[in-house]
Design an enzyme around this catalytic site. Structure first.
Site, PDB file in Angstrom:
ATOM      1  N   TYR A  48       0.798  -1.217   0.000  1.00 24.24           N
ATOM      2  CA  TYR A  48       0.000   0.000   0.000  1.00 24.24           C
ATOM      3  C   TYR A  48       0.838   1.279   0.000  1.00 24.24           C
ATOM      4  CZ  TYR A  48      -3.933  -3.067   0.802  1.00 24.24           C
ATOM      5  OH  TYR A  48      -4.880  -4.048   0.667  1.00 24.24           O
ATOM      6  N   ASP A 161       0.534 -12.201   4.241  1.00 21.41           N
ATOM      7  CA  ASP A 161       1.201 -11.985   2.952  1.00 21.41           C
ATOM      8  C   ASP A 161       2.684 -12.326   3.051  1.00 21.41           C
ATOM      9  OD1 ASP A 161       1.310 -11.376   0.263  1.00 21.41           O
ATOM     10  OD2 ASP A 161       1.640  -9.229   0.580  1.00 21.41           O
TER      11      ASP A 161
END
EC number: 2.7.11.22
Length: 358
Positions: A48, A161
């Site tokens: 992000y 992740d």
């Protein structure tokens, strides 16, 4: 923890729009300005946000400066970034990337995370290093990943992740887990979560079959994939689609069934796939040179049933780490000045590693 960190941690639960948040921080004198940091080069991009190598002009310290990507539609900070900041402010462990402070943008329109700088990530090292890691070095890396993960899971956080490109390493051989953009806190009862997480090659079978009940076991499957990748010097399950990924898992481990994985047939997508009939576990054929202890560890990490899968604590007790070759000390890990200089160059490649394309 600085006054700025305390203030941010206290207020991030509120629905601030980013200009409001940045202006508040700056005007109250609680956070520094990004002007106090000299951007040296762009080194990558997290889930992000864009990441720069930068110098703190006050201390001369080299840091990683992560610009938080804005939500253009809502004119604010994405909830994913809020989660990452709040989680990182809670975490302090040698094997987890450190959030040093939060700073505000030049025009109070953005915020940046000041992180501890690591000279390289494992994905690009694996692609470019002339000689693969030795087994002693692989054990050293994995032990550090497991220690950080044990701390994370004991803090009731799932990373969601894990992959080699999210494992960073300093020139002193310290391995740190990074990129918490998809991480979630969990508790009892377990809340439903989207299965569309974890890079495809590292995604646990229960996620591929649509479960919304996520536990720390999804991180442990990814650890198995990372260990196998470090040992084989290439990704273990490089699927090109979700159905291909499931097929690769079945080819490697055999076809799952209710006997070995109770509840398997009731998973949301279990009826949508026609799984090949494959009765054999082929891990030993894949790693014929690996010791029995090493194979036991891989099998424990690759248990189909998430409830039976190894925990980080289980792995740390594995006899694999107590047999020869013993894990080397982090200080004895090889350094990669050529690779580091390549990353530090102004024209450094900004594209993602081939190992993290899915």
């Amino acid at each position: 923890m600085s006054q700025c960190q305390i203030w941010v941690r206290h207020h991030l639960c509120c629905s601030f729009q980013i200009p409001t948040l940045a202006a508040s921080l700056f005007q109250l004198g609680r956070c520094r300005s990004v002007k106090e940091f000299e951007k040296l080069n762009r080194i990558g991009e997290g889930t992000y946000g864009i990441v720069y190598r930068a110098r703190d002009t006050q201390t001369d310290e080299i840091v990683a400066l992560k610009k938080v990507r804005m939500d253009k539609e809502k004119d604010g900070i994405p909830i994913s970034s809020l989660r990452e900041i709040t989680l990182l402010l809670r975490l302090r462990h040698p094997n987890i990337v450190e959030l040093k402070e939060v700073v505000v943008g030049n025009h109070l329109e953005s915020i940046f995370l000041v992180m501890g700088y690591c000279e390289q990530d494992l994905a690009s090292l694996l692609e470019n290093m002339p000689t693969p890691f030795s087994e002693a070095q692989v054990k050293c890396i994995l032990l550090q990943v497991l220690r950080g993960l044990q701390y994370l899971h004991r803090s009731f956080i799932i990373h969601r992740d894990l992959k080699v490109s999210n494992l960073l390493m300093t020139d002193k051989g310290c391995v740190k887990t990074a990129d918490f953009g998809l991480a979630r806190a969990y508790g009892v009862p377990v809340k439903p979560m989207t299965p569309k997480v974890v890079t495809l090659w590292y995604r646990a079978p229960e996620l591929l079959l649509g479960t919304t009940t996520q536990t720390t076991s999804i991180d442990m499957w990814a650890v198995g994939c990372i260990l196998a990748e470090l040992l084989a010097h290439k990704p273990l399950l490089p699927g090109t689609s979700e159905i291909h990924q499931i097929d690769l898992i079945v080819q490697l481990l055999g076809t799952p069934s209710e006997n070995i994985w109770p509840g398997f047939s009731k998973l949301p997508l279990a009826g949508q796939y026609s799984l090949r009939k494959q009765p054999y576990n082929n891990l030993k054929h894949k790693f014929p040179w690996l010791s029995e202890a090493g194979l036991r560890l891989l099998n424990f990490l690759f248990m189909y049933d998430p409830k039976k899968r190894a925990t980080a604590g289980d792995c740390l007790e594995s006899s694999y780490f107590k047999e020869k070759p013993l894990p080397c000390e982090p200080e004895l890990m090889p350094t990669f000045p050529h690779h580091r200089n390549k990353r530090a160059a102004p024209a450094a490649t900004e594209g993602q590693s081939k190992r993290c394309r899915p």
